[in-house]
Design an enzyme around this catalytic site. Structure first.
Site, short mmCIF file in Angstrom:
data_model
loop_
_atom_site.label_atom_id
_atom_site.label_comp_id
_atom_site.label_asym_id
_atom_site.label_seq_id
_atom_site.Cartn_x
_atom_site.Cartn_y
_atom_site.Cartn_z
CE1 TYR A 58 -23.16 -21.60 60.76
CE2 TYR A 58 -22.05 -21.48 58.66
CZ TYR A 58 -22.18 -22.04 59.92
OH TYR A 58 -21.33 -23.04 60.33
CB CYS A 215 -8.21 -23.28 62.43
SG CYS A 215 -8.89 -24.63 61.47
N GLY A 218 -11.95 -19.23 67.11
CA GLY A 218 -13.03 -18.25 66.96
C GLY A 218 -12.56 -16.82 67.20
#
Ligand code: NAP
Length: 304
Positions: A58, A215, A218
């Site tokens: 990330y 959920c 995005g």
């Protein structure tokens, strides 16, 4: 040596008390300095979120999300022991002479990635380490050995996987002595593969709570593109009115949580008021009719 089969391992799930994870994938885009990021982390802890989701991959290399988080934690190291930190390894980005990304779950890559995550996070252990994506070249015996080593060294407490199909989960679990404690998968109204390919059924069979990513699709819920997106958003608005939710994102979150596999949503927002809304979604109980109405909006048809 072969480990226990997944069916033989019955365990008290270390995620039993966790209602939500806070996701840190988008940390770079939040534009927070270390002090602001620490304040954000403490705010979500006050809301009851002590579990955080990271990955070595990330962020950009020179502004990795783990490093930003590590700098924030260094301002108040006392929070470390209160947190459950998940990190992931196994995706290698393009670099130097290599212009493609690829998956690598070899001993060398897992050890390299974990050491770098520990340095960036400024901690001496990761609570849960996940293999980020299924690696077609995975050698399960080698992974089992390296997991054992990391556990024995006290560098990783628990292990799991992400984006694995049930047969891939079973294969790795055949070799790894410790239970793989989760499969972190995409679950939202726009992507139901985990409900359909046996992933959530396996999680129920083994009593391993899955972690649910994206959920809110995005962020696509707030910028619907396809016909399907528009149907989903319209149905969410209808149910929102029926249950008296603050907004459609609360309904979308409660739809995920209603599944009997008890998925744990990973909240993606960097705005604390949105995190608060997400946390309140656990109090929304959808009826079966409402749940299936949302399912049908996604599918474009009702049940057979
Ligand atoms: P998400 O909740 O589906 O999407 C979050 C995005 O929606 C953010 O950009 C957020 O922006 C935006 N958003 C939320 N509420 C909004 C609103 N009311 N109006 C407009 N925009 C809104 O979750 P995600 O970030 O995609 O994923 C969550 C976490 O899952 C990640 O942080 C990561 O930890 C994990 N993940 C894992 C994988 C994997 O392969 N294992 C893949 C993807 C993600 P703001 O910040 O501005 O609110």
């Amino acid at each position: 040596m072969m480990g226990k089969t997944s069916q033989e391992i019955v365990m008290a799930h270390p995620f039993e008390q966790i209602d939500f994870f806070q996701g840190y994938w988008r940390t770079e885009s939040w534009g927070m300095d270390a002090q602001a990021l620490l304040a954000f982390t403490k705010q979500h802890m006050e809301l009851g979120i002590y579990a955080v989701d990271h990955a070595w991959i990330y962020g950009a290399r020179d502004s990795s999300c783990e490093a930003l988080f590590g700098d924030a934690m260094a301002l108040d190291p006392s929070i470390r022991q209160q947190l459950h930190i998940v990190s992931k390894c196994g995706i290698v980005p393009p670099s130097g002479n290599c212009d493609i990304a690829y998956y690598d779950s070899s001993r060398e890559e897992i050890l390299r990635s974990v050491e770098e995550s520990l340095t960036r996070l400024k901690t001496d252990y990761i609570d849960t380490l996940l293999l980020h994506r299924p690696d077609l070249l995975l050698n399960p015996a080698e992974v089992a050995e390296v997991f054992e080593q990391l556990h024995a060294q006290g560098k990783v407490r628990y292990f799991g996987v992400s984006n694995y199909a049930p047969h891939e989960f079973d294969l790795l679990q055949q070799y790894v002595d410790q239970p793989l404690i989760t499969n972190q998968v995409e679950i939202n109204l726009g992507n139901m593969y985990a409900l359909e390919d046996g992933t959530l059924a396996q999680a129920q069979t083994l009593q391993r709570r899955p972690m649910a990513w994206s959920c809110l699709m995005g962020g696509r819920l707030f910028n619907p593109e396809s016909e399907q997106d528009h149907r989903i958003v319209a149905a969410l608005h209808q149910v929102k009115e029926e249950v008296g939710a603050n907004n459609i994102e609360q309904v979308a979150m409660s739809w995920v949580q209603a599944h009997p596999a008890r998925p744990i949503p990973i909240i993606g927002s960097g705005k604390i008021e949105r995190v608060r809304d997400a946390v309140e979604s656990k109090n929304i109980k959808l009826s079966r009719e409402q749940w299936y109405r949302l399912w049908g909006a996604s599918k474009g048809h009702g049940v057979a």
